[in-house]
Design an enzyme around this catalytic site. Structure first.
Site, PDB file in Angstrom:
ATOM      1  N   HIS A 108       0.515  -1.098  -0.579  1.00  0.00           N
ATOM      2  CA  HIS A 108      -0.034   0.038  -0.011  1.00  0.00           C
ATOM      3  C   HIS A 108       0.882   1.379   0.118  1.00  0.00           C
ATOM      4  CE1 HIS A 108       1.136  -0.564   4.151  1.00  0.00           C
ATOM      5  NE2 HIS A 108       0.357   0.613   4.640  1.00  0.00           N
ATOM      6  N   HIS A 133       1.394   3.882   1.677  1.00  0.00           N
ATOM      7  CA  HIS A 133       2.471   4.325   2.934  1.00  0.00           C
ATOM      8  C   HIS A 133       3.244   4.573   2.876  1.00  0.00           C
ATOM      9  CE1 HIS A 133      -1.637   4.829   6.102  1.00  0.00           C
ATOM     10  NE2 HIS A 133      -1.361   5.302   5.282  1.00  0.00           N
ATOM     11  N   ASP A 148       5.813   4.182   4.537  1.00  0.00           N
ATOM     12  CA  ASP A 148       7.167   3.327   5.667  1.00  0.00           C
ATOM     13  C   ASP A 148       6.529   1.918   5.201  1.00  0.00           C
ATOM     14  OD1 ASP A 148       4.652   3.208   6.879  1.00  0.00           O
ATOM     15  OD2 ASP A 148       4.944   1.784   8.783  1.00  0.00           O
TER      16      ASP A 148
HETATM   17 ZN   LIG Z   1       0.248   1.783   6.429  1.00  0.00          ZN
END
Ligand SMILES: [Zn+2]
Length: 258
Positions: free
Chosen positions: A55, A57, A59
């Site tokens: 996904h 994000h 990080d």
């Molecule tokens: Zn996440």
């Protein structure tokens, strides 16, 4: 089946980048940052074959540009999310093939944490990003409780020996919440002791296993009488609808400071 090695590489404060390899070629999942991945590949003498992203994000994607600059490999990720560094955009039902490893991974869309979150489902493992954690689940940043509940149920239906490769070391904190929800769950207590010993020794608690998670992860257990009783204690009532139970449990955990 070719021999596989599956290793979590620690990155940032509590992320794991998953390294799947056969001793020669490697696939890397959710490279939070490039340096630990580069070091892990070099230490094992591995050649990078592909990068996978669950996904959008930061990080989970932060290391992609630097790794791409160094290794000319495909970068797979969700078509439904805006991720600039992808070379291959994937949808539900597609397959990722990595010929160097003789590897085929099924692509599942498991929305909830984010809108287009993917799982990569392989021979006896699943890379589930921030959707399923050991003894917990991801926060609902973009999806609905119904979506996240369905995504978790789908993961829970994998064979019990499936290794669960989550992207964060959240296990002990999750187990503290699970202990409040199901104080008498003996399998949870046994797992808690094992994981405390691992953390004391500086070892990861992951991968977990689907069979274990079904036994003590409260977010996979909203249908059980014990989780229903816990919701009734916390909220004064327990709804019949499993999605509503899941929503309340997630809300309880969001405010939990264990
Ligand atoms: Zn996440």
């Amino acid at each position: 089946m070719a021999q596989r090695f599956l290793e979590p590489i620690a990155a940032l404060s509590d992320n794991y980048v998953w390294l799947l390899h056969d001793g020669r070629h490697a696939v890397v999942v959710d490279p939070a940052e490039a340096a630990p991945v580069r070091a892990a590949l070099a230490a094992r003498g591995l050649k990078l074959a592909a990068l996978l992203v669950t996904h959008h994000h930061a990080d989970h994607t932060g290391g992609v540009p630097d790794l791409r600059a160094e290794y000319d490999v495909p970068v797979y990720g969700p078509a439904a999310e805006d991720i600039a560094c992808l070379t291959q955009r994937l949808r539900e039902g597609e397959t990722v093939e990595v010929p160097e490893l003789g590897l085929k991974l099924a692509v599942w869309e498991i929305p909830g944490h984010t809108r287009g979150h993917l799982a990569y489902v392989g021979e006896d493992f699943v890379f589930c990003g921030d959707t399923l954690f050991s003894a917990g689940c991801g926060r609902l940043f973009e999806g609905t409780p119904a979506q996240m509940y369905a995504s978790l149920q789908r993961l829970a239906a994998l064979p019990e020996a499936t290794r669960v490769c989550c992207a964060h070391e959240y296990t002990l904190a999750n187990l503290r919440f699970a202990a409040v929800v199901e104080p008498d769950n003996a399998e949870r207590l046994a797992h808690q002791r094992r994981c405390e010993a691992k953390r004391t020794a500086g070892e990861p608690t992951l991968p977990s296993m689907i069979g274990l998670e079904r036994a003590f992860n409260p977010f996979l257990r909203v249908h059980t009488p014990t989780v229903a009783a816990a919701l009734a204690r916390q909220y004064g009532h327990c709804p019949d609808d499993p999605v509503e139970r899941f929503r309340l449990l997630r809300q309880w955990k969001d405010g939990f400071r264990g």
